[in-house]
Scaffold this motif. Sequence first.
Motif, short mmCIF file in Angstrom:
data_model
loop_
_atom_site.label_atom_id
_atom_site.label_comp_id
_atom_site.label_asym_id
_atom_site.label_seq_id
_atom_site.Cartn_x
_atom_site.Cartn_y
_atom_site.Cartn_z
N LEU A 352 0.83 -1.21 0.00
CA LEU A 352 0.00 0.00 0.00
C LEU A 352 0.86 1.25 0.00
CD1 LEU A 352 -2.92 -0.80 2.48
CD2 LEU A 352 -3.13 -0.20 0.07
N GLN A 353 1.90 1.24 0.82
CA GLN A 353 2.78 2.40 0.91
C GLN A 353 3.41 2.70 -0.44
OE1 GLN A 353 3.12 3.89 4.11
NE2 GLN A 353 3.93 5.58 2.93
N ARG A 354 3.89 1.67 -1.11
CA ARG A 354 4.54 1.88 -2.40
C ARG A 354 3.53 2.24 -3.49
NH1 ARG A 354 9.56 -2.59 -2.27
NH2 ARG A 354 10.69 -1.43 -0.67
N ALA A 355 2.37 1.64 -3.43
CA ALA A 355 1.33 2.00 -4.40
C ALA A 355 0.99 3.48 -4.31
CB ALA A 355 0.08 1.16 -4.17
N GLY A 356 1.02 4.02 -3.08
CA GLY A 356 0.66 5.43 -2.87
C GLY A 356 1.64 6.42 -3.43
N ARG A 357 2.79 5.94 -3.89
CA ARG A 357 3.74 6.85 -4.52
C ARG A 357 3.28 7.27 -5.91
NH1 ARG A 357 4.44 6.49 -0.35
NH2 ARG A 357 3.78 8.63 -0.62
N SER A 358 2.30 6.58 -6.45
CA SER A 358 1.72 6.99 -7.74
C SER A 358 0.37 7.64 -7.49
CB SER A 358 1.55 5.77 -8.66
OG SER A 358 0.59 4.87 -8.13
N GLY A 359 -0.01 8.53 -8.40
CA GLY A 359 -1.27 9.24 -8.22
C GLY A 359 -1.32 9.96 -6.90
N HIS A 360 -0.19 10.61 -6.55
CA HIS A 360 -0.03 11.19 -5.21
C HIS A 360 -0.74 12.53 -5.12
CE1 HIS A 360 1.96 12.50 -1.49
NE2 HIS A 360 2.25 11.23 -1.31
N ALA A 361 -2.06 12.48 -5.28
CA ALA A 361 -2.89 13.68 -5.15
C ALA A 361 -4.33 13.24 -5.01
CB ALA A 361 -2.73 14.60 -6.36
N PRO A 362 -5.15 14.03 -4.30
CA PRO A 362 -6.56 13.67 -4.15
C PRO A 362 -7.24 13.52 -5.51
CG PRO A 362 -5.97 15.43 -2.62
CD PRO A 362 -4.80 15.25 -3.54
N GLY A 363 -8.02 12.46 -5.65
CA GLY A 363 -8.78 12.23 -6.87
C GLY A 363 -8.04 11.47 -7.95
N ARG A 364 -6.71 11.29 -7.81
CA ARG A 364 -5.95 10.56 -8.82
C ARG A 364 -5.81 9.11 -8.40
NH1 ARG A 364 -0.44 13.42 -10.24
NH2 ARG A 364 -0.38 11.56 -11.56
N PRO A 365 -5.96 8.18 -9.32
CA PRO A 365 -5.82 6.76 -8.95
C PRO A 365 -4.36 6.41 -8.68
CG PRO A 365 -6.10 6.98 -11.32
CD PRO A 365 -6.29 8.36 -10.75
N SER A 366 -4.17 5.49 -7.74
CA SER A 366 -2.85 4.92 -7.48
C SER A 366 -2.81 3.54 -8.12
CB SER A 366 -2.59 4.80 -5.98
OG SER A 366 -2.49 6.07 -5.38
N ARG A 367 -1.66 3.23 -8.73
CA ARG A 367 -1.57 1.95 -9.44
C ARG A 367 -0.23 1.29 -9.16
NH1 ARG A 367 -1.46 0.97 -15.97
NH2 ARG A 367 -1.38 -1.30 -15.91
N VAL A 368 -0.27 0.03 -8.76
CA VAL A 368 0.95 -0.75 -8.54
C VAL A 368 0.82 -2.05 -9.31
CG1 VAL A 368 0.04 -1.77 -6.39
CG2 VAL A 368 2.51 -1.72 -6.82
N THR A 369 1.89 -2.41 -10.01
CA THR A 369 1.93 -3.64 -10.78
C THR A 369 2.99 -4.56 -10.18
OG1 THR A 369 1.25 -2.54 -12.81
CG2 THR A 369 2.37 -4.66 -13.04
N LEU A 370 2.60 -5.76 -9.80
CA LEU A 370 3.51 -6.73 -9.22
C LEU A 370 4.22 -7.51 -10.31
CD1 LEU A 370 1.05 -7.93 -6.45
CD2 LEU A 370 3.12 -6.61 -6.06
N VAL A 371 5.53 -7.64 -10.19
CA VAL A 371 6.34 -8.38 -11.16
C VAL A 371 6.94 -9.58 -10.44
CG1 VAL A 371 8.25 -8.27 -12.79
CG2 VAL A 371 6.88 -6.22 -12.34
N PRO A 372 6.40 -10.77 -10.62
CA PRO A 372 6.88 -11.93 -9.86
C PRO A 372 8.28 -12.35 -10.29
CG PRO A 372 5.30 -12.63 -11.52
CD PRO A 372 5.31 -11.13 -11.54
N THR A 373 9.08 -12.75 -9.32
CA THR A 373 10.38 -13.35 -9.62
C THR A 373 10.36 -14.84 -9.30
OG1 THR A 373 11.25 -12.87 -7.42
CG2 THR A 373 11.55 -11.19 -9.09
#
Length: 880
Positions: A352-373
Amino acid sequence: MSNRAARGIEEAVERWFASLGWQPFAFQRAVWQAIGDGHSGLLHATTGAGKTYAVWLGALLALADPHGAEPTTKPAPLRVLWITPMRALAADTLRSIQQSLEALAPSVRAWSAAARSGDTSSSERAAQDRRLPTVLVTTPESVSLMLSRPDAKDRLGTLRLVIVDEWHELLGNKRGVQVQLALARLRRWNAALQVWGMSATVGNLEEAMSTLLAGSDGVLVQGEVPKTLVIDSLLPPRADRFPWAGHLGIAMLPQVADEIAASRTALVFTNTRSQAEIWYQALLDARPEWAGQIALHHGSLDRAVREWVELGLKTGSLRAVVCTSSLDLGVDFLPVERVLQIGSPKGVARLLQRAGRSGHAPGRPSRVTLVPTHSIEMVEGAAARAAIAAGHIEERHSPEQPLDVLVQHLVTVALGGGFAPDALYDEVRDTAAYAHLSREHWQWCLDFVSRGGPSLTAYPDYRRALPDDDGLWRVPDARLARRHRSNIGTIVSDASMSVQYLQGAKLGTVEESFIARMKPGDCFLFGGRMLELVRVHEMTALVRRASGRRPVVPRWNGGRMPLSSTLADAVVQQLALADGGRYDSPEMERVRPLLELQQKWSALPTPETLLAETLVTREGWHLFLYPFAGRPVHMGLANLLSWRVAQHAPATFSIAVNDYGFELLSATPVDWPALLPRLLHTSHEGGEGERAAPLREVLASLNATELARRRFREIARISGLVYQGYPGERRSNRQLQASSSLFYEVFRKYDPANRLLTQAEQELLSQELEIGRLHASLRRMAAQRLTLHNLARPTPFAFPLMVELFREKLSNEDVGDRIARMVAQLEKAAGGEPGAAANDPGAVRSNLVFGVEGTGDSQAPAGPERGGRQRRSARQRRAN
């Protein structure tokens, strides 16, 4: 607000928001009102919802010219102390504060703001020594340094409000205890001091607030701002049915590069600095035209490099940044559209913390994509999304009575004007960490700082605080005072060396233990550059650019994060659904061939069942057990079971662990079907005895003395027994280890009741072995139905554990050949290719979107450890 100046500021805030097209959220107004009414509290809201302006503007509205008489041309004294856990976050917070002060001028032209951290220049420090700003953004270590000044009370006595940012990041560790002690001191000087914390990812909010406010009443404000969160996975064309740790890794590079190319700005998070170095270089090799458009960021890089990267993210001039936890927290990078997480996030809160680094403003979506190793990490992706949707986030708890931190604080306060023991005892007991501190333990701490305890009485260096004629305890020696100030803090790591070009440009720092393994002429990858070591001079590695040679990647400590209980439980829930034939997400559908084969040859773990597998190979008799409790707990469980077996008959075991389970391998026959039920259901007396018995067994099964010795090194450093650096001098890691080991042996022989020895054992159990989680796992395993399967060949879950044996015994080339042969044989036995999920070309990405309320060292992560007791002890000695 009642006074005219405050009303003017409120109007200025409204105009500023309107000029930006903003409207204050209800939770922001609630915080402004609570601060204005004199309350303390905790603000919990999603990342990017506007927490900073909620608390900061509340401070301005409440505290600017509160008496209506202060001339606006006179600089306002220190009123707000803003504590943040990271230097990058301090710099970012300062920029936001300064921008708002400029926008709100002239209403608050008397206010000034500055930062103080390890990155602050000497000239800035000197200016602050002459006069503190109205708002000071700083770190826990810098707060303690300020408390160590003789005039600390005068300089900090004007404080009206302390803000602790990212409180969840500090709450569960010794830095958080350091903050608790500092707040207790500040409250003693100003009983009306307000304290506010901010957090986005913590599961136990009431406890978090109570710890911050020392049990006092407070206002808990939850930011009810709807935030769209997109969690998807970048899936490989197929899920290998026999995965092993890290085998995907860079194989996902083409897909990652395509995702970056489709985004305006992206952050690529890794779990280790080594992994960040490799991915940065791999992206450049794959897309050389991106040179200058992508960058690298981690805590070992030089300040100037980190600031350049952060500015590039701010302005949107960078396409992507490969980073570690150095950019985890709260930094506001508006251009960042999406985050990619390489490998397992290891925890729901971290994701959640890392996802919040994107769309870091009210109303903007946050998006995180997991890359499995690792193929099984696809299950983690589905599990993390389900846990977030259900509101399951990890809890954090304050450490209890770490005496090394208290001892350091006593010397700090003795420097900061001195202390009366009884008054300071009451002050310290106001904190959550030391609320139950006994008089006996307190007296031991006083004795330790005054003479080093019974074994160090003859050494003047350990008479660090003594009572004067007035009964106040002070530091009697200026040399000891300088030494203490240069070593304040609770962050302990391997001694670091500067990395610097021969011509003089500094690149950053790397662990001394890494450079110690190299000789001049060796090459390594650092800061995205291939460097050749020329020579080492006075804790500086002098280098030059190199090319055409195979690099070695620096390794930093702390790279093995265990899977959290919350995420582990969510993974088992996903496996239980698969056991019932439900594959409800793209990740689970992609990994279905692996899980169905596991189910065919053995079984899938569920919350109600404990899966065990036995296998006989040419290496010996194997037991695989899958508690899904995380790496540290599995190491303790493996040692505990092997020790219990040895109580019946002599036996020697090799051990492998990962986050999902562990393996015991014996060269001699072991009747696991007969033994295992008894080993798992060993009865203990009730009450405390139920908890103490396995604890004693775990200690007996491990090389507990050596493990406690290693833990003691950190405690010795924090408590001031050994010093990482004196003024004008740096001590090597080898010197620090030798000194702490000497103290450990002296205390064991001449002062066995030394509380720091006891603390070392307690921290070993609670932090390295996670004894509380281990005990809970034992109880859960005893209540589960044991399903034991005799295997004809390794299952998909067993195969990753077996691979680690080959990694120890064979060279890299032989490992690859051996694994390839095994995979080919197992795939042939399984019936060829992994099935329909592999048929579609290219990577497939899940794309599940849901609304989340505001309330609501290598190529890949290091694999399991393996080795018998003697081999493991040797490896620990080498690692230390």
